[in-house]
Design an enzyme around this catalytic site. Structure first.
Site, PDB file in Angstrom:
ATOM      1  N   CYS A   1     -25.247 -48.616  16.648  1.00 45.42           N
ATOM      2  CA  CYS A   1     -23.957 -48.039  16.399  1.00 45.42           C
ATOM      3  C   CYS A   1     -24.244 -46.502  16.403  1.00 45.42           C
ATOM      4  CB  CYS A   1     -23.439 -48.174  14.847  1.00 45.42           C
ATOM      5  SG  CYS A   1     -22.075 -47.272  14.144  1.00 45.42           S
ATOM      6  N   ASN A   2     -23.124 -45.661  17.138  1.00 44.43           N
ATOM      7  CA  ASN A   2     -23.370 -44.276  17.095  1.00 44.43           C
ATOM      8  C   ASN A   2     -23.205 -43.575  16.009  1.00 44.43           C
ATOM      9  OD1 ASN A   2     -22.138 -45.567  20.122  1.00 44.43           O
ATOM     10  ND2 ASN A   2     -22.971 -43.672  20.846  1.00 44.43           N
TER      11      ASN A   2
ATOM     12  N   CYS B   1     -19.480 -44.628  21.557  1.00 42.25           N
ATOM     13  CA  CYS B   1     -19.149 -45.630  20.482  1.00 42.25           C
ATOM     14  C   CYS B   1     -19.192 -46.879  21.484  1.00 42.25           C
ATOM     15  CB  CYS B   1     -17.614 -45.579  20.199  1.00 42.25           C
ATOM     16  SG  CYS B   1     -17.292 -47.190  19.155  1.00 42.25           S
TER      17      CYS B   1
END
Length: 287
Positions: A80-81, A193
Site C-alpha cells: 500500500c502506497n 496507488c
C-alpha cells in the site's frame, strides 16, 4: 512485543495492503517468482486508507505486519502506497533487525527517474500519500534535477475497488486527475496507488501515448528477488510456489473483487479478527 519466528527460505513472502489493490503487486511477484510462496493480507475492514491520518496508518500497518510475522515470513512487503509513506521507516525500525521490509515508493521513484526525459514527473495518488511528501523525497534522491507534480485523487481507489463494471464515474475521476498533469506537460507519471493499474488504459488514454506510466508491481518483484538472493533465502527455481489469502473484512467479497485484480484464481480466503481503529491506535500508543 511480537515474537518473529526464525527466518528460513521455506517461509513465504508476506504482502499486505489496505484492500485488494496490492494484488496488482502480488500478480507481478507471482509471475516473476513462480517458485516462491506468498501470503497476502488485505485490510478490507479499514479500507480505504487514502484519507486516514498518519497515526491510524501506522497502527494498521503494525497490526497487519505483526499478524503476518507471527505466522512466519521471510520478507515483508508493504504493497500500500499510503501505508508505505506513513509507516515504512517505523516498521523497519521495529522489524528490520529480523526481516527485511520493502515498500513501493522508492522502487517506483527509481523507475520514474530512469524513464523521464524532461525531468517533469507526475504523480497520481491518494490525499494521504500526496501530503506525506514521500515521493518528493524519493524522486529527489533518485533524480536530483527532476520536478514532481503530485495530484490527489481521493475518490479513485474506492471507485476502482467497488464491485461491478467500470462506468463513466470512473472515467470522469481519471480525467479530473490527469487534467493537471497534461497542463504540467509531464512525460512520466507514477501511479501512486496499487489500485490504479486496473484503470491504466484509461489513464494512458487521458495522458496520451507519449507519456510513460510507472507502477510498482514490476519494481517490487525485482526488489523481492534481489533481497532474497542477497540473504540466501531464495527457493529452488524448479519448485512451484503456493499462495494464500487473508483479509480482515468479508471473505467472499474479497475473493470476488480480488480475482479481477490478481487475474488469477484466489481460492479460499481466510478472515482474520481485527480490532477497531480506536483499539489499534491505543495499543500502538502503549507499545
Amino acid at each position: 512485543m511480537i515474537s518473529v519466528p526464525e527466518i528460513h527460505k521455506e517461509l513465504p513472502v508476506a504482502v499486505f495492503d489496505s484492500g485488494v489493490g496490492g494484488l496488482t503487486v502480488l500478480h507481478e511477484c507471482l509471475v516473476s517468482l513462480p517458485h516462491e510462496d506468498f501470503v497476502y493480507l488485505g485490510d478490507t475492514q479499514h479500507f480505504p486508507y487514502g484519507d486516514r491520518s498518519v497515526e491510524e496508518l501506522q497502527a494498521f500497518a503494525f497490526d497487519l505486519a505483526g499478524q503476518l510475522l507471527d505466522r512466519g515470513a521471510k520478507l515483508l512487503v508493504v504493497a500500500c502506497n499510503s501505508a508505505t509513506a506513513a509507516a515504512l521507516p517505523t516498521l523497519r525500525a521495529e522489524f528490520g533487525g529480523t526481516v527485511d521490509v520493502l515498500g513501493v515508493v522508492a522502487p517506483e521513484s527509481r523507475l520514474a527517474a530512469a524513464a523521464t526525459r524532461s525531468g517533469r514527473v507526475g504523480l497520481l495518488a491518494t490525499q494521504t500519500t500526496v501530503e506525506s511528501g514521500a515521493y518528493e523525497r524519493a524522486l529527489a534522491e533518485a533524480a536530483p534535477g527532476a520536478e514532481l507534480f503530485p495530484v490527489a485523487c481521493p475518490e479513485l481507489a474506492p471507485l476502482i475497488q467497488r464491485d461491478g463494471e467500470f462506468d463513466e464515474e470512473v472515467v470522469e475521476a481519471v480525467e479530473r486527475g490527469c487534467d493537471p498533469l497534461r497542463d504540467a506537460v509531464v512525460d512520466t507519471v507514477i501511479l501512486g496507488c496499487t489500485h490504479y493499474p486496473l484503470v491504466r488504459p484509461m489513464i494512458q488514454r487521458a495522458l496520451g501515448r507519449g507519456v510513460t506510466i510507472v507502477s510498482s508491481g514490476h519494481a517490487i518483484a525485482e526488489d523481492v528477488e534481489r533481497v532474497l538472493r542477497e540473504r540466501g533465502l531464495e527457493n529452488d527455481e524448479s519448485r512451484r510456489g503456493r499462495y494464500r489469502f487473508l483479509c480482515t473484512g468479508e471473505p467472499e467479497s474479497f475473493r470476488r473483487v480480488g480475482t479481477r485484480f490478481l487475474q488469477m484464481p484466489l481460492g479460499e480466503v481466510q478472515r482474520l479478527d481485527s480490532q477497531s481503529t480506536t483499539e489499534l491506535i491505543a495499543a500502538r500508543r502503549v507499545a
